[in-house]
Design a protein around this motif. Structure first.
Motif, PDB file in Angstrom:
ATOM      1  N   ARG A 180     -22.797 -51.298  37.220  1.00 18.55           N
ATOM      2  CA  ARG A 180     -22.687 -51.178  35.803  1.00 18.55           C
ATOM      3  C   ARG A 180     -22.075 -49.903  35.124  1.00 18.55           C
ATOM      4  NH1 ARG A 180     -22.720 -56.382  34.608  1.00 18.55           N
ATOM      5  NH2 ARG A 180     -24.744 -57.440  34.768  1.00 18.55           N
ATOM      6  N   PRO A 181     -20.870 -49.748  34.855  1.00 16.22           N
ATOM      7  CA  PRO A 181     -20.423 -48.127  34.381  1.00 16.22           C
ATOM      8  C   PRO A 181     -21.400 -47.833  33.292  1.00 16.22           C
ATOM      9  CG  PRO A 181     -19.063 -50.130  33.644  1.00 16.22           C
ATOM     10  CD  PRO A 181     -20.043 -50.902  34.592  1.00 16.22           C
ATOM     11  N   VAL A 182     -21.356 -46.377  33.530  1.00 19.94           N
ATOM     12  CA  VAL A 182     -21.962 -45.699  32.415  1.00 19.94           C
ATOM     13  C   VAL A 182     -20.811 -44.912  31.864  1.00 19.94           C
ATOM     14  CG1 VAL A 182     -23.416 -43.774  31.766  1.00 19.94           C
ATOM     15  CG2 VAL A 182     -24.117 -45.297  33.624  1.00 19.94           C
ATOM     16  N   PHE A 183     -20.702 -45.224  30.550  1.00 29.08           N
ATOM     17  CA  PHE A 183     -19.617 -44.675  29.683  1.00 29.08           C
ATOM     18  C   PHE A 183     -19.792 -43.283  28.934  1.00 29.08           C
ATOM     19  CE2 PHE A 183     -18.632 -49.076  30.091  1.00 29.08           C
ATOM     20  CZ  PHE A 183     -17.428 -49.028  30.566  1.00 29.08           C
ATOM     21  N   SER A 184     -18.940 -42.670  28.906  1.00 26.41           N
ATOM     22  CA  SER A 184     -18.918 -41.436  27.871  1.00 26.41           C
ATOM     23  C   SER A 184     -19.557 -41.519  26.542  1.00 26.41           C
ATOM     24  CB  SER A 184     -17.690 -40.586  27.938  1.00 26.41           C
ATOM     25  OG  SER A 184     -16.582 -41.302  27.314  1.00 26.41           O
ATOM     26  N   THR A 185     -19.313 -42.832  26.009  1.00 20.47           N
ATOM     27  CA  THR A 185     -19.836 -43.030  24.662  1.00 20.47           C
ATOM     28  C   THR A 185     -21.108 -43.591  24.600  1.00 20.47           C
ATOM     29  OG1 THR A 185     -18.736 -45.289  24.992  1.00 20.47           O
ATOM     30  CG2 THR A 185     -17.326 -43.537  23.877  1.00 20.47           C
ATOM     31  N   ASP A 186     -21.764 -43.826  25.868  1.00 16.21           N
ATOM     32  CA  ASP A 186     -23.209 -44.401  25.789  1.00 16.21           C
ATOM     33  C   ASP A 186     -24.160 -43.247  25.567  1.00 16.21           C
ATOM     34  OD1 ASP A 186     -22.206 -46.676  27.071  1.00 16.21           O
ATOM     35  OD2 ASP A 186     -22.896 -46.313  28.938  1.00 16.21           O
ATOM     36  N   GLU A 187     -25.204 -44.017  24.689  1.00 23.55           N
ATOM     37  CA  GLU A 187     -26.095 -42.742  24.139  1.00 23.55           C
ATOM     38  C   GLU A 187     -26.841 -42.125  25.308  1.00 23.55           C
ATOM     39  OE1 GLU A 187     -30.076 -42.704  21.358  1.00 23.55           O
ATOM     40  OE2 GLU A 187     -28.645 -44.476  21.137  1.00 23.55           O
ATOM     41  N   GLY A 188     -26.981 -40.812  25.275  1.00 28.08           N
ATOM     42  CA  GLY A 188     -27.654 -39.941  26.394  1.00 28.08           C
ATOM     43  C   GLY A 188     -26.864 -39.966  27.737  1.00 28.08           C
ATOM     44  N   ALA A 189     -25.752 -40.502  27.697  1.00 24.07           N
ATOM     45  CA  ALA A 189     -24.936 -40.514  29.031  1.00 24.07           C
ATOM     46  C   ALA A 189     -24.553 -38.962  29.654  1.00 24.07           C
ATOM     47  CB  ALA A 189     -23.514 -41.150  28.999  1.00 24.07           C
ATOM     48  N   HIS A 190     -24.436 -38.123  28.582  1.00 26.53           N
ATOM     49  CA  HIS A 190     -24.069 -36.583  28.887  1.00 26.53           C
ATOM     50  C   HIS A 190     -25.327 -35.958  29.563  1.00 26.53           C
ATOM     51  CE1 HIS A 190     -20.042 -36.997  27.489  1.00 26.53           C
ATOM     52  NE2 HIS A 190     -20.153 -37.798  26.514  1.00 26.53           N
ATOM     53  N   ASP A 191     -26.405 -36.313  29.430  1.00 26.88           N
ATOM     54  CA  ASP A 191     -27.858 -35.594  29.728  1.00 26.88           C
ATOM     55  C   ASP A 191     -28.084 -36.165  31.094  1.00 26.88           C
ATOM     56  OD1 ASP A 191     -27.901 -34.126  27.496  1.00 26.88           O
ATOM     57  OD2 ASP A 191     -28.918 -35.708  26.283  1.00 26.88           O
ATOM     58  N   GLU A 192     -27.443 -37.427  31.645  1.00 28.06           N
ATOM     59  CA  GLU A 192     -27.836 -37.984  32.907  1.00 28.06           C
ATOM     60  C   GLU A 192     -27.372 -37.208  34.219  1.00 28.06           C
ATOM     61  OE1 GLU A 192     -29.759 -40.517  33.400  1.00 28.06           O
ATOM     62  OE2 GLU A 192     -30.024 -41.416  31.488  1.00 28.06           O
ATOM     63  N   PHE A 193     -28.190 -37.285  35.217  1.00 29.34           N
ATOM     64  CA  PHE A 193     -27.794 -36.611  36.422  1.00 29.34           C
ATOM     65  C   PHE A 193     -27.536 -37.576  37.418  1.00 29.34           C
ATOM     66  CE2 PHE A 193     -30.001 -33.467  33.983  1.00 29.34           C
ATOM     67  CZ  PHE A 193     -29.101 -32.184  34.396  1.00 29.34           C
ATOM     68  N   CYS A 194     -26.873 -37.427  38.363  1.00 27.68           N
ATOM     69  CA  CYS A 194     -26.558 -38.048  39.439  1.00 27.68           C
ATOM     70  C   CYS A 194     -27.705 -38.266  40.527  1.00 27.68           C
ATOM     71  CB  CYS A 194     -25.127 -37.776  40.318  1.00 27.68           C
ATOM     72  SG  CYS A 194     -24.988 -38.645  41.836  1.00 27.68           S
ATOM     73  N   GLY A 195     -28.116 -39.527  40.838  1.00 29.57           N
ATOM     74  CA  GLY A 195     -29.307 -39.658  41.808  1.00 29.57           C
ATOM     75  C   GLY A 195     -29.024 -39.597  43.135  1.00 29.57           C
ATOM     76  N   SER A 196     -27.855 -39.173  43.443  1.00 25.40           N
ATOM     77  CA  SER A 196     -27.607 -38.935  44.940  1.00 25.40           C
ATOM     78  C   SER A 196     -27.292 -37.248  45.116  1.00 25.40           C
ATOM     79  CB  SER A 196     -26.151 -39.382  45.269  1.00 25.40           C
ATOM     80  OG  SER A 196     -26.480 -41.017  45.664  1.00 25.40           O
ATOM     81  N   CYS A 197     -26.349 -36.728  44.274  1.00 20.46           N
ATOM     82  CA  CYS A 197     -26.130 -35.211  44.407  1.00 20.46           C
ATOM     83  C   CYS A 197     -26.786 -34.347  43.352  1.00 20.46           C
ATOM     84  CB  CYS A 197     -24.475 -35.136  44.474  1.00 20.46           C
ATOM     85  SG  CYS A 197     -23.861 -35.256  42.807  1.00 20.46           S
TER      86      CYS A 197
END
Length: 82
Positions: free
Chosen positions: A57-74
């Motif tokens: 599922r893509p996480v879009f720049s317009t999704d609420e809170g997306a800019h605060d998310e961190f990559c689970g790998s790196c």
């Protein structure tokens, strides 16, 4: 605001585009078996799934809170990975 894909949700985490591409190259995410030739803005096929059979599922720049998310790998902030 332009809508961009910041990451992908699969395997119970959110992963940046670079790590998702690496997972696709290493076979951790695979096409679902349907013949598809469409790629998204990062070059990933639009019919990929994880090893449980769940679609990415893509996480879009317009999704609420997306800019605060961190990559689970790196572990980098998603918007810094682009």
């Amino acid at each position: 605001m332009t809508m961009r894909i910041l990451g992908y949700s699969y395997e119970a985490t959110i992963v940046c585009p670079a790590c998702a591409l690496a997972d696709a190259e290493e076979g951790r995410i695979i096409p679902d078996g349907r013949i598809r030739f469409e790629h998204d803005e990062h070059g990933l096929l639009d019919n990929l799934e994880d090893h449980h059979g769940n679609p990415l599922r893509p996480v879009f720049s317009t999704d609420e809170g997306a800019h605060d998310e961190f990559c689970g790998s790196c572990l980098e902030r998603l918007e810094w990975c682009l």
